[in-house]
Scaffold this motif. Structure first.
Motif, PDB file in Angstrom:
ATOM      1  N   MET A   1       0.846  -1.202   0.000  1.00 13.95           N
ATOM      2  CA  MET A   1       0.000   0.000   0.000  1.00 13.95           C
ATOM      3  C   MET A   1       0.875   1.244   0.000  1.00 13.95           C
ATOM      4  N   ALA A   2       0.554   2.218  -0.851  1.00 16.45           N
ATOM      5  CA  ALA A   2       1.311   3.462  -0.903  1.00 16.45           C
ATOM      6  C   ALA A   2       1.171   4.222   0.412  1.00 16.45           C
ATOM      7  N   PHE A   3       2.158   5.036   0.696  1.00 17.28           N
ATOM      8  CA  PHE A   3       2.226   5.748   1.972  1.00 17.28           C
ATOM      9  C   PHE A   3       2.611   7.195   1.706  1.00 17.28           C
ATOM     10  N   VAL A   4       1.976   8.119   2.417  1.00 15.92           N
ATOM     11  CA  VAL A   4       2.250   9.545   2.272  1.00 15.92           C
ATOM     12  C   VAL A   4       2.522  10.137   3.646  1.00 15.92           C
ATOM     13  N   GLN A   5       3.547  10.956   3.712  1.00 17.33           N
ATOM     14  CA  GLN A   5       3.848  11.663   4.954  1.00 17.33           C
ATOM     15  C   GLN A   5       3.706  13.160   4.711  1.00 17.33           C
ATOM     16  N   ILE A   6       2.961  13.827   5.601  1.00 14.54           N
ATOM     17  CA  ILE A   6       2.766  15.277   5.514  1.00 14.54           C
ATOM     18  C   ILE A   6       3.520  15.920   6.666  1.00 14.54           C
ATOM     19  N   ILE A   7       4.386  16.866   6.326  1.00 13.48           N
ATOM     20  CA  ILE A   7       5.197  17.562   7.326  1.00 13.48           C
ATOM     21  C   ILE A   7       4.760  19.017   7.360  1.00 13.48           C
ATOM     22  N   ASP A   8       4.304  19.475   8.512  1.00 19.33           N
ATOM     23  CA  ASP A   8       3.877  20.860   8.709  1.00 19.33           C
ATOM     24  C   ASP A   8       4.923  21.605   9.514  1.00 19.33           C
ATOM     25  N   CYS A   9       5.244  22.815   9.078  1.00 19.38           N
ATOM     26  CA  CYS A   9       6.164  23.624   9.873  1.00 19.38           C
ATOM     27  C   CYS A   9       5.881  25.106   9.657  1.00 19.38           C
ATOM     28  N   GLY A  30      20.141   7.348  -5.336  1.00 25.87           N
ATOM     29  CA  GLY A  30      20.381   5.919  -5.455  1.00 25.87           C
ATOM     30  C   GLY A  30      20.017   5.133  -4.215  1.00 25.87           C
ATOM     31  N   ARG A  31      19.687   5.834  -3.101  1.00 24.13           N
ATOM     32  CA  ARG A  31      19.360   5.134  -1.855  1.00 24.13           C
ATOM     33  C   ARG A  31      18.023   5.548  -1.257  1.00 24.13           C
ATOM     34  N   ARG A  32      17.578   6.755  -1.581  1.00 24.64           N
ATOM     35  CA  ARG A  32      16.316   7.206  -0.988  1.00 24.64           C
ATOM     36  C   ARG A  32      15.156   6.417  -1.588  1.00 24.64           C
ATOM     37  N   THR A  33      14.098   6.270  -0.816  1.00 26.09           N
ATOM     38  CA  THR A  33      12.920   5.528  -1.277  1.00 26.09           C
ATOM     39  C   THR A  33      11.742   6.449  -1.560  1.00 26.09           C
ATOM     40  N   ALA A  34      11.882   7.737  -1.261  1.00 29.52           N
ATOM     41  CA  ALA A  34      10.821   8.695  -1.585  1.00 29.52           C
ATOM     42  C   ALA A  34      10.703   8.821  -3.098  1.00 29.52           C
ATOM     43  N   GLY A  35       9.463   8.761  -3.602  1.00 18.43           N
ATOM     44  CA  GLY A  35       9.269   8.839  -5.041  1.00 18.43           C
ATOM     45  C   GLY A  35       8.790  10.181  -5.539  1.00 18.43           C
ATOM     46  N   HIS A  36       8.217  11.002  -4.650  1.00 25.50           N
ATOM     47  CA  HIS A  36       7.637  12.280  -5.081  1.00 25.50           C
ATOM     48  C   HIS A  36       7.525  13.174  -3.856  1.00 25.50           C
ATOM     49  N   ALA A  37       7.853  14.439  -4.011  1.00 28.03           N
ATOM     50  CA  ALA A  37       7.736  15.384  -2.901  1.00 28.03           C
ATOM     51  C   ALA A  37       7.227  16.719  -3.413  1.00 28.03           C
ATOM     52  N   VAL A  38       6.344  17.330  -2.654  1.00 22.73           N
ATOM     53  CA  VAL A  38       5.798  18.649  -2.975  1.00 22.73           C
ATOM     54  C   VAL A  38       5.963  19.531  -1.758  1.00 22.73           C
ATOM     55  N   VAL A  39       6.494  20.740  -1.942  1.00 20.62           N
ATOM     56  CA  VAL A  39       6.567  21.732  -0.874  1.00 20.62           C
ATOM     57  C   VAL A  39       5.635  22.880  -1.244  1.00 20.62           C
ATOM     58  N   ALA A  40       4.747  23.243  -0.328  1.00 14.06           N
ATOM     59  CA  ALA A  40       3.752  24.278  -0.624  1.00 14.06           C
ATOM     60  C   ALA A  40       3.613  25.227   0.560  1.00 14.06           C
ATOM     61  N   GLU A  51       5.036  20.100   3.508  1.00 14.27           N
ATOM     62  CA  GLU A  51       5.756  19.213   2.601  1.00 14.27           C
ATOM     63  C   GLU A  51       5.025  17.876   2.546  1.00 14.27           C
ATOM     64  N   ILE A  52       4.748  17.398   1.333  1.00 16.27           N
ATOM     65  CA  ILE A  52       4.056  16.130   1.129  1.00 16.27           C
ATOM     66  C   ILE A  52       5.023  15.189   0.418  1.00 16.27           C
ATOM     67  N   VAL A  53       5.328  14.074   1.061  1.00 16.76           N
ATOM     68  CA  VAL A  53       6.311  13.131   0.512  1.00 16.76           C
ATOM     69  C   VAL A  53       5.625  11.775   0.311  1.00 16.76           C
ATOM     70  N   GLU A  54       5.804  11.201  -0.884  1.00 21.11           N
ATOM     71  CA  GLU A  54       5.166   9.930  -1.215  1.00 21.11           C
ATOM     72  C   GLU A  54       6.203   8.806  -1.248  1.00 21.11           C
ATOM     73  N   PHE A  55       5.761   7.634  -0.758  1.00 23.65           N
ATOM     74  CA  PHE A  55       6.595   6.430  -0.732  1.00 23.65           C
ATOM     75  C   PHE A  55       5.789   5.249  -1.252  1.00 23.65           C
ATOM     76  N   PRO A  56       6.475   4.201  -1.758  1.00 20.21           N
ATOM     77  CA  PRO A  56       5.743   3.011  -2.209  1.00 20.21           C
ATOM     78  C   PRO A  56       5.007   2.309  -1.067  1.00 20.21           C
ATOM     79  N   SER A  57       5.531   2.403   0.163  1.00 17.20           N
ATOM     80  CA  SER A  57       4.926   1.726   1.306  1.00 17.20           C
ATOM     81  C   SER A  57       5.454   2.347   2.591  1.00 17.20           C
ATOM     82  N   TYR A  58       4.812   1.995   3.713  1.00 12.33           N
ATOM     83  CA  TYR A  58       5.280   2.460   5.028  1.00 12.33           C
ATOM     84  C   TYR A  58       6.685   1.929   5.299  1.00 12.33           C
TER      85      TYR A  58
END
Length: 230
Positions: A1-9, A30-40, A51-58
């Motif tokens: 299951m895909a996983f998204v982390q939202i970071i508020d600051c 070559g080592r990070r597993t994050a596939g997509h990130a958005v900063v707004a 910041e919204i960061v997407e990963f393939p899984s938890y």
């Protein structure tokens, strides 16, 4: 299951934050597993940064967190913020990418002979660049006429091999499986089954397809139909 982390600051040092993210991306290549990130930034409060960061899984997100660069960058990020960032961990239960779905639908419906999908999904001033044809088809009506030549001459289907979206563009890589049933470009019906491979890139505007580029093996099709030597 895909996983998204939202970071508020909260910070007014957005440029420094962006530079920090660029540094992390470079150092973890070559080592990070994050596939997509958005900063707004929040339009009502420009110091509120999300910041919204997407990963393939938890599990992949946890691998990413264990990288020493991630820990170091996080500590530097905290130093840029007015208060400690907050984290929201989300398991994705639905992920609908509307432009991708429309692009695939156009090819599927054309394969069924439904030329009406052009009026539904393409702008009236749509411009089509087909490198297998002479010149552009300008306007949805002109593109419909171009497609009718294939629909009338072949029974066919598209197998979508991959689909990629970037901004307002969607690229589809496909295999075209067809059987000739009527004359095509002066060639009488052969009844032959043919295979074509190519890509289509659509540019969207306001939910409608505004422009398209088709790149495919025209020579291969001609050879299979006997229009030129193999």
């Amino acid at each position: 299951m895909a996983f998204v982390q939202i970071i508020d600051c909260k910070t007014d040092r957005l440029d420094d934050l962006n530079r920090l993210m660029d540094t992390w991306a470079e150092q973890t290549r070559g080592r990070r597993t994050a596939g997509h990130a958005v900063v707004a930034t929040d339009r009502a409060d420009t110091k509120h940064v999300v910041e919204i960061v997407e990963f393939p899984s938890y599990e992949e997100a946890m691998r990413n967190s264990s990288l020493p660069e991630t820990d170091r960058i996080f500590r530097e990020m905290v130093a840029l913020c007015d208060e400690p960032p907050t984290f929201t961990d989300l398991d994705v239960v639905r992920d609908t990418q509307f432009n991708k779905a429309v692009a695939v639908r156009v090819l599927d419906e054309l394969a069924k002979g439904n030329l009406g999908v052009i009026d539904e999904c393409m702008a009236a001033d749509y411009r089509d660049h087909d490198y297998g044809s002479e010149g552009d088809a300008v306007g949805a009506a002109a593109f419909k006429e171009r497609c009718s030549g294939y629909v009338n001459a072949f029974d066919f289907s598209f197998a979508i091999e991959s689909r990629l979206a970037d901004g307002d563009e969607v690229a589809l890589r496909w295999t075209w499986n067809a059987t000739q049933k009527a004359a095509f470009m002066g060639v009488p019906s052969t009844g032959k089954s043919v295979v074509g491979r190519g890509t289509t890139t659509f540019r969207f505007k306001d939910g409608m397809i505004q422009e398209g580029w088709w790149q495919w093996d025209v020579m291969g099709l001609m050879k299979q139909l006997g229009m030129m030597p193999g």
